[in-house]
Design a protein around this motif. Sequence first.
Motif, short mmCIF file in Angstrom:
data_model
loop_
_atom_site.label_atom_id
_atom_site.label_comp_id
_atom_site.label_asym_id
_atom_site.label_seq_id
_atom_site.Cartn_x
_atom_site.Cartn_y
_atom_site.Cartn_z
N VAL A 1 10.01 -1.54 2.58
CA VAL A 1 9.76 -0.56 1.52
C VAL A 1 10.15 -1.22 0.21
O VAL A 1 11.20 -1.87 0.12
CB VAL A 1 10.57 0.74 1.76
CG1 VAL A 1 10.41 1.69 0.58
CG2 VAL A 1 10.12 1.41 3.06
N GLY B 1 0.83 -1.20 0.00
CA GLY B 1 0.00 0.00 0.00
C GLY B 1 0.85 1.24 0.00
O GLY B 1 2.08 1.18 -0.14
N MET B 2 0.19 2.38 0.12
CA MET B 2 0.88 3.68 0.13
C MET B 2 1.72 3.83 -1.12
O MET B 2 2.88 4.25 -1.08
CB MET B 2 1.75 3.84 1.38
CG MET B 2 0.99 3.61 2.69
SD MET B 2 -0.54 4.58 2.80
CE MET B 2 0.11 6.22 3.08
N LEU B 3 1.13 3.54 -2.27
CA LEU B 3 1.86 3.55 -3.53
C LEU B 3 2.09 4.97 -4.01
O LEU B 3 1.12 5.70 -4.30
CB LEU B 3 1.10 2.79 -4.62
CG LEU B 3 0.97 1.29 -4.39
CD1 LEU B 3 -0.36 0.98 -3.72
CD2 LEU B 3 1.07 0.55 -5.71
N ARG C 1 7.14 3.55 -5.42
CA ARG C 1 7.67 3.31 -4.07
C ARG C 1 6.48 3.02 -3.17
O ARG C 1 5.54 3.82 -3.09
CB ARG C 1 8.44 4.53 -3.57
CG ARG C 1 9.16 4.31 -2.23
CD ARG C 1 9.95 5.56 -1.85
NE ARG C 1 10.86 5.35 -0.74
CZ ARG C 1 10.54 5.55 0.56
NH1 ARG C 1 9.33 5.96 0.89
NH2 ARG C 1 11.43 5.33 1.50
N SER C 2 6.51 1.88 -2.51
CA SER C 2 5.36 1.47 -1.70
C SER C 2 5.84 0.86 -0.39
O SER C 2 7.02 0.56 -0.21
CB SER C 2 4.52 0.45 -2.46
OG SER C 2 5.25 -0.75 -2.67
N TYR C 3 4.90 0.67 0.52
CA TYR C 3 5.15 -0.04 1.77
C TYR C 3 4.61 -1.46 1.60
O TYR C 3 3.53 -1.67 1.04
CB TYR C 3 4.43 0.63 2.93
CG TYR C 3 4.97 1.98 3.33
CD1 TYR C 3 6.13 2.51 2.77
CD2 TYR C 3 4.31 2.75 4.28
CE1 TYR C 3 6.61 3.76 3.15
CE2 TYR C 3 4.80 4.00 4.68
CZ TYR C 3 5.95 4.50 4.10
OH TYR C 3 6.43 5.73 4.47
#
Lengths: 153, 153, 153
Positions: B127, B91-93, B106-108
Motif C-alpha cells: 500500500v 492502481g486503486m487510487l 492511497r493506492s495499491y
Amino acid sequence: MTTATTAPGLEQSPAWSAALYARVQQFYARQMQLLDLGEAERWARTFTEDATFAVPTLPEPARGRAALAAAARRTAAELAAAGQRHRHFIGMLDVRPRPDGAVDVRSYAIVYASQTGGASQVHRVCVCEDVLLHQDDGELRVSARTVTRDDLA
Amino acid sequence: MTTATTAPGLEQSPAWSAALYARVQQFYARQMQLLDLGEAERWARTFTEDATFAVPTLPEPARGRAALAAAARRTAAELAAAGQRHRHFIGMLDVRPRPDGAVDVRSYAIVYASQTGGASQVHRVCVCEDVLLHQDDGELRVSARTVTRDDLA
Amino acid sequence: MTTATTAPGLEQSPAWSAALYARVQQFYARQMQLLDLGEAERWARTFTEDATFAVPTLPEPARGRAALAAAARRTAAELAAAGQRHRHFIGMLDVRPRPDGAVDVRSYAIVYASQTGGASQVHRVCVCEDVLLHQDDGELRVSARTVTRDDLA
C-alpha cells in the motif's frame, strides 16, 4: 453479459464521459480499500439498501447491506485469524451508461493474498459485472453485482 | 491514514475532479516506468527536493533526491546482476485533494518480478500513501511517501 | 521508445487531456475483454486494417486484421482445449499525443492464467507500446503494437 462488451462505439454515446469514467474508478478504489481494511459497515454502504451480490460459490445472491456487512466481517475475521491479507485490485473497466442513467460496468478483479511473514501471490482472478446507480446524495452505489471466477467452470 | 479512506462523499467536493484523477494516474505511470527503466535521476526528480520515502525495512525514511536516486541505482544494479526485472503496477487510487491544494493518494502497488529465461510472479503487494504537491513548473511531485508491505506484520 | 518515457512535463502539453486519458483506458478495457472472450473478429477490428503487431517470439510482425483474428482464434481454441482462461490486465498507461494526432501509449500488460478447477497465477509480464490513431468513425484503433516480455532477454 457478453453482448454488453461487444457493441462497438458506445464510448461515443453522449452518456459516456471521461468524467464518469474517472468517478467510477474512484468509486471502486474507495470501495475495495474499505473492504480490505475490514470496514464492513462502510463498505456495505457503497451498495444500495437492497443490493444483490451473486458469487459462484453460493446458490443464491446475498441481498441487502446487513447481509453484505456480515459477510465482510466474517471474511475479515477469518483472514485475521489466518494471518493473511487480501487486496482487491480492479481494472479494465468497461463503463456503459444506460439511457435511464444506470451504469453497467464489467471489470477484472484480481485478489492478491499475502501471508504475514510469508509470500504474496495471486489468489483469485475474477470478472465483476456491476450495475451502478447515481444516488440522491450524489454518490454512486452498486445495486447488483455478479462475480465469476476464472478457476471455476 | 485509515480515516482518510473512510469519509464518504469526498469525490463530491469541489476539489476532486476527473481531470485531477487522470493527471494523477498519468503521473504514477510515468514515475513507475522511469523507476523500472532504471532512470534513477529522472525518477528522483518526480519527488520534491526534500521528499521523504518511508519503507518498513528501514528505521528512518530516506530523504531528498540524491538519496532516492542512489537507492534506485543500487536496486537497478542488483536486479541487472541477478537477471531480474521488476515492474511496479499501481492502481486503486483513492485521490483526496486537501483544502491547501496538496493531494493525498492511497493506492495499491503490486511489484512483479521476472527472471530472464524463467518465470514471472508477484513479488510484493504494497500500500502506497503519498502526498502530492502541485509545483510551479506545472508538475505534480511526491513530497512524502509511506509504503507498507502486506507480508510484514 | 525509452526516450518517449523520459521527457518531463508532456502531460502539460495542450494535446494531453484527461478526456483522452480516460478514452484510452476505456479503449484498452474493451479491447482486452474482447480478446479474453474469444471475440476474435471484433477484437481484430480494434486495430487498423493494416496494423502491425510485433511479439518477441515471432521473427516478423503480424500484419492486418485477418492475421490478427486468426491468431486470436488459434489462441482461444488452445486455451479452451487446455481448460485455461487468460485475462489481459493493462495499466500504468503513459499516454503521449503526437502533434499529428496519433497517440503513443506505453503500458504494462499482466497476463493471468487460470486452470479450471485449479489455480490462478501470473502468466506473463509484458510492456506494450502502441500507436493509436483517431479514426473517421470516432473510434481509436491500434496501428502498430510492439510487445516485449520481461522473462525474455
